[in-house]
Design an enzyme around this catalytic site. Structure first.
Site, PDB file in Angstrom:
ATOM      1  N   GLY A   1       0.853  -1.189   0.000  1.00 27.87           N
ATOM      2  CA  GLY A   1       0.000   0.000   0.000  1.00 27.87           C
ATOM      3  C   GLY A   1       0.884   1.232   0.000  1.00 27.87           C
ATOM      4  O   GLY A   1       0.986   1.970  -0.977  1.00 27.87           O
TER       5      GLY A   1
ATOM      6  N   CYS B   1      -7.745  22.619  17.873  1.00 30.22           N
ATOM      7  CA  CYS B   1      -7.595  23.140  19.235  1.00 30.22           C
ATOM      8  C   CYS B   1      -6.946  22.107  20.141  1.00 30.22           C
ATOM      9  O   CYS B   1      -7.548  21.644  21.120  1.00 30.22           O
ATOM     10  CB  CYS B   1      -8.954  23.562  19.766  1.00 30.22           C
ATOM     11  SG  CYS B   1      -9.736  24.767  18.694  1.00 30.22           S
TER      12      CYS B   1
HETATM   13  C1  PLP Z   1      -2.121  -2.427   5.810  1.00 28.04           C
HETATM   14  C2  PLP Z   1      -2.001  -3.735   5.148  1.00 28.04           C
HETATM   15  C3  PLP Z   1      -1.273  -3.852   3.964  1.00 28.04           C
HETATM   16  C4  PLP Z   1      -0.491  -2.716   3.370  1.00 28.04           C
HETATM   17  O1  PLP Z   1       0.524  -2.291   4.202  1.00 28.04           O
HETATM   18  P1  PLP Z   1       1.597  -1.208   3.661  1.00 28.04           P
HETATM   19  O2  PLP Z   1       2.484  -1.000   4.822  1.00 28.04           O
HETATM   20  O3  PLP Z   1       0.811   0.004   3.316  1.00 28.04           O
HETATM   21  O4  PLP Z   1       2.277  -1.801   2.497  1.00 28.04           O
HETATM   22  C5  PLP Z   1      -1.246  -5.084   3.347  1.00 28.04           C
HETATM   23  N1  PLP Z   1      -1.900  -6.150   3.860  1.00 28.04           N
HETATM   24  C6  PLP Z   1      -2.619  -6.057   4.996  1.00 28.04           C
HETATM   25  C7  PLP Z   1      -3.310  -7.255   5.492  1.00 28.04           C
HETATM   26  C8  PLP Z   1      -2.695  -4.859   5.680  1.00 28.04           C
HETATM   27  O5  PLP Z   1      -3.386  -4.780   6.813  1.00 28.04           O
END
Ligand code: PLP
Length: 437
Positions: A295, A364
């Site tokens: 991600g 705030c």
């Molecule tokens: C958050 C998550 C990802 C992605 O993680 P990154 O650090 O953004 O690459 C992939 N798989 C699962 C199951 C996640 O919870």
């Protein structure tokens, strides 16, 4: 490697297509960022489409078909479409993410459904939409899938109905050496089936015996913003060794690849990461196809956030507070995890940054800090556009409407064109769920 405190912004932290204009100003995707701020207002998330596409393509080349973009890093319909067009599958973890991905036109069989507490309604929605994979997190979830099957709710697919296609999420007992809030692979975790206690083996046996599910593989995700190559390798090794005897076709190593946010940090590329985990899996004799779910590594570096400086409060011998028109509601990471960011003025990207400031938001709360000890050029002034790079992941997506501050707009830039993909909220948006008394 870390430059002197007054060094200009390392250009490596900017999106791929960043260039410097003839007045020293920042262009991304061929668009002048100061003009973007004037046209769309601030705070503004500016995503470099070419950067996003390059990372998605790299992921598909490194892992092959089946690699999924973890949409919780940043999701809107344009983002879902982009990742899909580049050949990625999408990892969704709630009914909301599933809904947006489907609304973007991504075929359900290109979706992987995650979540440690999927409701009956979410599982039913995933099955009837026909999601490609469900990553099962618990025995309770296996119970729910059995119950749904008993009620005649099956996965809808091209070739008619079928059992849910699943992976089992394993907790390999690995420390990710990241912030404790985003470490998920240690035994003391709410996620998955613990390998060390034997629960993981029981889950595999149960899944293999259940007619409600078709077990395709194992999965582990040890956390996010992981720089420890050893941890990523060990986790892959543990689940591969566990999967090998069952001869399952797939093995997902999750996401988690760490990215550089500030000067001096350096992460692996997606290609290097794929090599590390694939080698680790191969070394165990496991022949499953290695999948992943990046991600942050896709989205983080693709965007910068533009703010307008509203007040500058200089406290001699203490610090200088620079307040901008956003804050913890558009980027809660500094407050949640103590995350660091660089700061710069897009009007003078290459200028020396001799002044140390603390960038705060408009909420705030004294804790509403965006950047502690950032550096900017000496002549920073009220009305300047100030930017933070590497804000494409877990910024907009974790943002909130705290204090009814309007959520910012998001623009995608490419080839000299900017298109708004998420509009700024309006004051009337704030009343949309407010049922009049
Ligand atoms: C958050 C998550 C990802 C992605 O993680 P990154 O650090 O953004 O690459 C992939 N798989 C699962 C199951 C996640 O919870």
């Amino acid at each position: 490697m870390t430059g002197p405190a007054t060094a200009p912004l390392p250009l490596s932290l900017l999106p791929d297509t960043a260039t410097i204009g003839d007045q020293g100003q920042l262009l991304v995707g061929g668009c002048d960022t100061l003009e973007l701020a004037a046209e769309f207002g601030t705070p503004l998330f500016v995503y470099d489409e070419a950067h996003l596409r390059a990372r998605c393509t790299e992921a598909v080349e490194a892992f092959g078909d089946g690699v999924a973009y973890a949409t919780k890093a940043f999701l809107c319909r344009a983002m879902a479409q982009l990742a899909h067009e580049c050949g990625m599958q999408l990892d969704v973890a709630t009914a909301g993410e599933l809904h947006v991905a489907l609304a973007a036109g991504v075929p359900a069989d290109r979706l992987v459904m995650h979540g440690n507490n999927k409701s009956m309604a979410e599982l039913e929605m995933a099955l009837t939409a026909g999601v490609g994979r469900i990553v099962v997190d618990s025995f309770d979830e296996l119970d729910r899938l059995d119950m749904l099957a008993a009620r005649g709710i099956a996965r809808q697919g091209d070739g008619g109905q079928g059992p849910a296609r699943i992976l089992l999420r394993m907790t390999p007992g690995i420390e990710a050496h990241t912030h404790e809030f985003v470490a998920t692979g240690q035994d003391d975790s709410k996620f998955g089936f613990t390998v060390s206690s034997g629960l993981a083996g029981k889950a595999v046996e149960r899944a293999m015996a259940s007619p409600a599910v078709e077990l395709l593989g194992l999965h582990a995700h040890i956390g996010s913003q992981v720089f420890s190559i050893d941890s990523l390798r060990q986790s892959a090794t543990i689940i591969a060794a566990m999967a090998a005897p069952y001869d399952l076709p797939e093995l997902s190593v999750g996401g988690g690849l760490g990215v550089a946010y500030v000067d001096g940090e350096e992460g692996l590329t997606i290609t290097q990461w794929a090599r590390v985990v694939k080698d680790a899996v191969a070394a165990t004799g496991c022949t499953a196809k290695v999948l992943a779910e990046p991600g942050r590594a896709i989205a983080a570096g693709a965007a910068i956030t533009l703010y307008t400086v509203g007040t500058i409060k200089h406290l001699p011998d203490i610090r200088t507070y620079v307040a901008v028109d956003g804050g913890m509601s558009d980027n809660p990471r500094p407050v949640l995890y103590g995350s660091g960011y660089e700061t710069f003025l897009p009007r003078a990207v290459e200028a020396r940054r001799a002044r140390t400031i603390t960038v705060v938001g408009k909420h705030c709360e004294s804790g509403d800090t965006l950047v502690r000890d950032g550096t900017v050029p000496d002549d920073i002034a009220v009305g300047d556009i100030l930017a933070t790079p590497v804000t494409g992941a877990y910024g907009y997506s974790m943002g909130s409407n705290y204090q009814h501050v309007l959520r910012p707009a998001v623009v995608f830039v490419a080839d000299g064109e900017a298109r708004q993909v998420v509009r700024r909220q309006t004051l009337d948006d704030l009343l949309r769920y407010d049922v009049a008394p």
